[in-house]
Design a protein around this motif. Structure first.
Motif, PDB file in Angstrom:
ATOM      1  N   TYR A 104       0.829  -1.130  -0.129  1.00 32.93           N
ATOM      2  CA  TYR A 104      -0.184  -0.146   0.038  1.00 32.93           C
ATOM      3  C   TYR A 104       1.210   1.034  -0.025  1.00 32.93           C
ATOM      4  CZ  TYR A 104      -4.374  -2.382   0.429  1.00 32.93           C
ATOM      5  OH  TYR A 104      -5.366  -3.282   0.701  1.00 32.93           O
ATOM      6  N   GLN A 105       0.251   2.502  -0.460  1.00 30.94           N
ATOM      7  CA  GLN A 105       0.803   3.287  -0.546  1.00 30.94           C
ATOM      8  C   GLN A 105       0.442   4.267   0.540  1.00 30.94           C
ATOM      9  OE1 GLN A 105       3.875   3.853  -1.740  1.00 30.94           O
ATOM     10  NE2 GLN A 105       3.544   6.328  -2.103  1.00 30.94           N
ATOM     11  N   VAL A 106       0.865   5.107   1.040  1.00 29.36           N
ATOM     12  CA  VAL A 106       0.301   6.007   1.770  1.00 29.36           C
ATOM     13  C   VAL A 106      -0.010   8.009   1.444  1.00 29.36           C
ATOM     14  CG1 VAL A 106       1.419   4.627   3.933  1.00 29.36           C
ATOM     15  CG2 VAL A 106       1.164   7.327   4.561  1.00 29.36           C
ATOM     16  N   SER A 107      -0.767   8.137   1.870  1.00 31.84           N
ATOM     17  CA  SER A 107      -0.852   9.546   1.433  1.00 31.84           C
ATOM     18  C   SER A 107      -1.156  10.500   2.968  1.00 31.84           C
ATOM     19  CB  SER A 107      -1.816  10.068   0.479  1.00 31.84           C
ATOM     20  OG  SER A 107      -2.530  10.181  -0.837  1.00 31.84           O
ATOM     21  N   MET A 108      -0.430  11.193   2.765  1.00 30.31           N
ATOM     22  CA  MET A 108      -0.139  11.827   4.744  1.00 30.31           C
ATOM     23  C   MET A 108      -0.428  12.755   4.660  1.00 30.31           C
ATOM     24  SD  MET A 108       3.734  12.549   4.838  1.00 30.31           S
ATOM     25  CE  MET A 108       4.189  14.017   6.338  1.00 30.31           C
ATOM     26  N   ALA A 109      -1.164  13.480   5.720  1.00 30.15           N
ATOM     27  CA  ALA A 109      -1.774  14.870   5.663  1.00 30.15           C
ATOM     28  C   ALA A 109      -1.662  15.361   6.850  1.00 30.15           C
ATOM     29  CB  ALA A 109      -3.487  14.749   5.591  1.00 30.15           C
ATOM     30  N   SER A 110      -0.461  16.170   7.564  1.00 28.93           N
ATOM     31  CA  SER A 110      -0.323  16.655   8.300  1.00 28.93           C
ATOM     32  C   SER A 110      -0.958  17.879   8.531  1.00 28.93           C
ATOM     33  CB  SER A 110       1.184  16.252   8.578  1.00 28.93           C
ATOM     34  OG  SER A 110       2.185  16.824   8.627  1.00 28.93           O
ATOM     35  N   LEU A 111      -2.005  18.012   9.611  1.00 30.67           N
ATOM     36  CA  LEU A 111      -1.951  18.972  10.510  1.00 30.67           C
ATOM     37  C   LEU A 111      -1.496  19.797  11.372  1.00 30.67           C
ATOM     38  CD1 LEU A 111      -5.526  17.938   9.748  1.00 30.67           C
ATOM     39  CD2 LEU A 111      -4.836  18.996   8.154  1.00 30.67           C
ATOM     40  N   PRO A 112      -1.240  20.941  11.664  1.00 27.34           N
ATOM     41  CA  PRO A 112      -0.795  22.043  12.906  1.00 27.34           C
ATOM     42  C   PRO A 112      -1.806  21.727  13.971  1.00 27.34           C
ATOM     43  CG  PRO A 112      -1.261  23.046  11.054  1.00 27.34           C
ATOM     44  CD  PRO A 112      -2.040  21.846  10.402  1.00 27.34           C
TER      45      PRO A 112
END
Lengths: 329, 329
Positions: free
Chosen positions: B87-95
């Motif tokens: 699997y690939q991971v799509s990251m979304a990191s929020l402050p």
DNA sequence: TGAGCCAATGTTAGCGCTCACATCGGTCAT
DNA sequence: ATGACCGATGTGAGCGCTAACATTGGCTCA
């Protein structure tokens, strides 16, 4: 999308237009479509869109190695910058920088249609691999040490190292040692070079640097050697974590900091202010770096000329681990 | 793909078969196709594939907040586990964990067709938001503190806290204080609960915990209070970073560790072994955690029953910051 | 010898979008 | 009054794959 159109009594194309260029659609129609979208909880498929437009709004992020503080900071900061520009980032973090997995990761990313690739790798080997790989999308390396055919964006490590060294020299130290980072690290070489250059420019002796591997353990080991040899009255450590080990072994060997030896670190990790003694170090603004990486990459992607690489300036944070050398007169 | 087929003298479908089910293709044909693929440097479009199969092999990773050590470790470890499963991971990191950006990030991820979502958030608010959002893909929370309708995978923080507290009690301490993490943190509450439970089970007094916010600064502040009040002969700090601040302020206030006060941390960050004194702490195996998260998620995605949540056991690492209480008899 | 089967391959449709072009009614200037 | 023009919308094709079914030829077996 066709369903939404149907529910709103328009064609699928009008729905598409509402989503892409709302101003080109009649106000009333737009309202109807928007209502239908909400009611049906419709969400446009990025996948289909990507297939049709041949643009994914995706960026690949390759990172290798340890969970170093600066490393994670860079990743997170870049991710936020990318989101702010409307891009998603697909990450691929590998344990080590080896040909095989690197190649594989790159293939996956490329197959996925990323529009650019960011390399957060402190590793020279990784660059060699990348260079041998002929990537057909823009990519930028978030690390120091530029080469001509590659885009590097980084906080000026060379400058930071000079600042740290200058601080020590300004305090009156003449024997300023260096606890360097591993030789595969680009940042480490830049910091080493900065230290050396600053010493040379002041006509100070340039002793052999001692090499660590970023870990506090290596700092501890090298610290013993510094303590035993008494070769320096000040030490510039290439990162804070090694500086911590250094502080520890200096303490264990009865060498007082900063009375007998001054220590400067690099990174300003959150812990640095609470080392004993609090560490003088060089701070880097990773958030800004993240945005710089992104804007460089965007420049490349949109082909509006390779944007100027600006490189943020680091900042010296003076705390309690540095003082003028002890006087023996 | 059609080009490859043409070059190899077969149909595009045969090429597809070579890629997907090689055994169903004649050896010789397969060779020809593979050669053509190499020659043309063909790379299958994941996007088109995703559109056709309705499977993206993508997982969304949402994380908020600081670049805490444990946090980044979790991210990286999970990413590696995901890659290992294809699997690939799509990251979304929020402050920060706020409704608005969280919603947006989720929409993007969902629109992108992720098959699952992992939440690496130490924040209760984030969970409330998530819970209010009715996500239609499996998701797991990489944090402690289970709820019935949610999948949590974590290293057993409760147990770790009990171990730390038990260690102190076993040394003979009876006044064991707690420097807790912020109240919005799930991990922090579990650690607080573990400490309290252990004390209660031994019939020891349970003092008011003091709350920090994970930073060394907060540890330093609370440390002053501990030093002034002398309310405890031992302190369990909810993480190593705060423990460092604690150590620092204890030193500044002339309280010797471990002679006057023992300190235990949590996380075993790389620096912990080189605090002064080296910190007794609780180690967590994040790599294993990463794989557990992934396998839980896979269980959910492939609907082979929600896999058992196993929860790794943390491990107590005894160093120099703990000792039996000073005797006044 | 031919019905029946199977392995190997080809053909066609369609996944959910966007793009390019077509259509339609109205407005404007001549 | 006529045609040029424009804004608003619809139509059809195609992005690069896979799924389902169609076709082919060689084999087995009665």
């Amino acid at each position: 999308m066709a369903d939404v159109g149907h529910a709103a009594g328009v064609s699928h194309q009008t729905v598409s237009r509402v989503l892409n260029e709302p101003h080109r659609v009649n106000d009333e129609t737009r309202d109807r479509v928007e209502t239908a979208i909400k009611k049906l909880k419709y969400r446009r498929s990025t996948v289909a869109r990507a297939l049709a437009t041949n643009r994914t709004k995706n960026i690949g992020l390759i990172s290798t190695g340890l969970a170093l503080h600066s490393h994670s900071k860079r990743m997170i900061a870049f991710n936020e910058a990318a989101r702010a520009s409307g891009y998603q980032v697909s990450m691929a973090s590998l344990p080590t920088a080896e040909q095989e997995p690197m190649q594989a990761a790159l293939d996956v990313l490329l197959g996925q249609g990323v529009e650019g690739i960011v390399l957060i790798v402190a590793d020279k080997r990784a660059l060699d691999i990348i260079d041998s790989l002929e990537i057909d999308v823009p990519f930028v390396v978030a690390d120091s040490g530029g080469s001509t055919h590659r885009k590097n964006v980084a906080i000026d490590q060379f400058l930071g190292a000079r600042m740290a060294t200058a601080h020590l020299a300004d305090l009156g130290h003449r024997a300023i040692g260096h606890l360097a980072g591993p030789d595969w690290s680009l940042d480490a070489s830049e910091r080493l070079r900065g230290w050396r250059t600053e010493l040379e420019s002041r006509g100070l002796p340039v002793p052999e640097p001692r090499f660590g591997n970023w870990t506090p353990e290596s700092g501890y080991e090298r610290g013993r050697e510094f303590a035993a040899s008494r070769e320096a009255t000040a030490i510039f450590s290439a990162n804070d974590t090694m500086a911590l080990g250094l502080l520890h072994s200096l303490a264990d060997n009865g060498v007082r900091v900063p009375d007998a030896i001054s220590v400067v670190g690099f990174d300003d990790i959150p812990e640095a202010a609470h080392f004993i003694p609090p560490l003088t170090t060089v701070r880097q603004d990773f958030v800004q770096l993240g945005f710089q990486i992104m804007s460089t990459l965007l420049g490349l992607i949109e082909e509006r000329g390779a944007a100027e690489v600006v490189g943020t300036e680091p900042e010296l944070v003076v705390r309690k681990s540095t003082a003028p050398p002890a006087r023996f007169d």
